[in-house]
Design a protein around this motif. Structure first.
Motif, PDB file in Angstrom:
ATOM      1  N   LEU A   9      71.087  16.688  28.174  1.00 25.85           N
ATOM      2  CA  LEU A   9      71.039  16.810  26.689  1.00 25.85           C
ATOM      3  C   LEU A   9      71.740  17.710  26.252  1.00 25.85           C
ATOM      4  O   LEU A   9      72.273  17.653  24.807  1.00 25.85           O
ATOM      5  CB  LEU A   9      69.320  16.980  26.374  1.00 25.85           C
ATOM      6  N   ALA A  10      72.065  18.758  26.797  1.00 25.66           N
ATOM      7  CA  ALA A  10      72.905  19.881  26.122  1.00 25.66           C
ATOM      8  C   ALA A  10      74.356  19.239  26.148  1.00 25.66           C
ATOM      9  O   ALA A  10      74.963  19.586  25.138  1.00 25.66           O
ATOM     10  CB  ALA A  10      72.735  21.207  27.042  1.00 25.66           C
ATOM     11  N   GLU A  11      74.772  18.754  26.961  1.00 27.98           N
ATOM     12  CA  GLU A  11      76.238  17.974  27.026  1.00 27.98           C
ATOM     13  C   GLU A  11      76.156  16.750  25.989  1.00 27.98           C
ATOM     14  O   GLU A  11      77.215  16.543  25.061  1.00 27.98           O
ATOM     15  CB  GLU A  11      76.548  17.282  28.355  1.00 27.98           C
ATOM     16  N   ALA A  12      74.969  15.990  25.882  1.00 23.56           N
ATOM     17  CA  ALA A  12      74.844  15.112  24.597  1.00 23.56           C
ATOM     18  C   ALA A  12      74.971  15.709  23.165  1.00 23.56           C
ATOM     19  O   ALA A  12      75.554  15.539  22.341  1.00 23.56           O
ATOM     20  CB  ALA A  12      73.616  14.412  24.882  1.00 23.56           C
ATOM     21  N   ASP A  13      74.058  16.982  23.222  1.00 23.44           N
ATOM     22  CA  ASP A  13      74.392  17.591  21.854  1.00 23.44           C
ATOM     23  C   ASP A  13      75.809  18.226  21.575  1.00 23.44           C
ATOM     24  O   ASP A  13      76.318  18.096  20.419  1.00 23.44           O
ATOM     25  CB  ASP A  13      73.341  18.788  21.882  1.00 23.44           C
TER      26      ASP A  13
END
Length: 299
Positions: free
Chosen positions: A73-77
């Protein structure tokens, strides 16, 4: 169901410790939180969370999956932030918590101006003096004044400096005299600011030392600074207030400053946000806008 959304719900349920708390933070029903977690468990053919009527805990696999979900999710953000930067158009919800009075008078007007400039930007503004937890409340940004000792782990930026001044009405000063030194404040009725059930000291600068604390004594205790300003203008006692709040009253003579520079304390305003690999454009633009315009409003 969307897998990334379910991952985000799963993370929130773990971070906050219950499905009910996650449901409130994400503005969805408790059963819907359960559906997202079950969707992941069925897809993985593995249990992620042990739940009883009183508590929940991650399984061994759930703990490993939680760590991977956080990284995903950090990468997606970060990818979304990169796309938004390239478009140069902030979009989506910006959730901000701020002190009630400073927020209404100074911060919110600047953020509303930003939203007018960027139609794709959504604002979710919370006004309240109790300090909110950014992670628990799902806030992108917090505005704080004064001491930041309890904000470890946050990224902070000073965006303005307000001035605290002591003032009273002409009628009060005529009847009771004007204090010439800090020691003489003890001879006066003070309008006491009570925050979260506790009175707050008045702070005064000392060269090269922490501010001097003066604990005011008075028969009126209020938890709203604007109400204190009104009471001071009615001659009920001396008040220690932000200069921007009483600027008009000082200009028209309803209030008079006392103690001169000795009674003036610089009081910093900060923006705070959680550490992130890449600061979203909407947050960066909001902080920049506040840092550019807020100093003039609170000077």
């Amino acid at each position: 169901m969307d897998r990334l959304t379910s991952m985000a719900v799963f993370l929130k349920a773990v971070d906050l410790g219950s499905f009910a708390a996650a449901a409130e933070a994400l503005e969805m029903s408790g059963p819907m939180v359960g559906k997202h977690v079950r969707f992941l468990e069925e897809r993985l053919s593995a249990r992620l969370i042990h739940r009883t009527t009183r508590r929940q805990s991650l399984t061994e696999f759930g703990q490993a999956y939680y760590e991977r979900c956080r990284a995903v999710l950090a990468e997606a953000d970060a990818a979304d932030a990169l796309a938004a930067d390239q478009l140069s158009e902030p979009r989506g919800r910006l959730k901000v918590t701020m002190p009630a009075l400073l927020g209404r008078h100074c911060v919110a007007p600047l953020l509303l101006k930003l939203a007018q400039k960027y139609p794709a930007l959504e604002l979710d503004l919370s006004f309240g003096d109790p300090v909110a937890d950014l992670m628990e409340g799902g806030y992108d940004l917090a505005i704080r004044t004064g001491d930041l000792d309890e904000q470890s782990g946050m990224i902070t930026r000073r965006i303005a400096r307000q001035r605290m001044v002591v003032c009273g009405s002409r009628a009060y000063l005529k009847a009771n005299g004007k204090p010439r030194t800090l020691d003489e404040l003890g001879q006066h009725q003070a309008l006491v600011y009570r925050r979260l059930g506790r009175a707050r000291p008045w702070l005064f600068p000392r060269d090269g030392q922490p501010p001097r604390e003066v604990w005011p004594a008075g028969r009126l205790r209020l938890d709203d600074l604007e109400a204190i300003a009104d009471a001071a203008a009615r001659g009920m006692g001396l008040a220690w207030l932000p200069s921007w709040l009483v600027r008009e009253r000082l200009e028209r003579g309803a209030l008079v400053r006392v103690l001169g520079d000795e009674g003036e304390l610089p009081y910093d305003c900060h923006a705070l946000w959680l550490p992130t690999p890449r600061l979203p454009l909407k947050v960066r633009l909001a902080v920049d806008a506040l840092a550019a315009a807020l100093p003039k409003l609170v000077a």
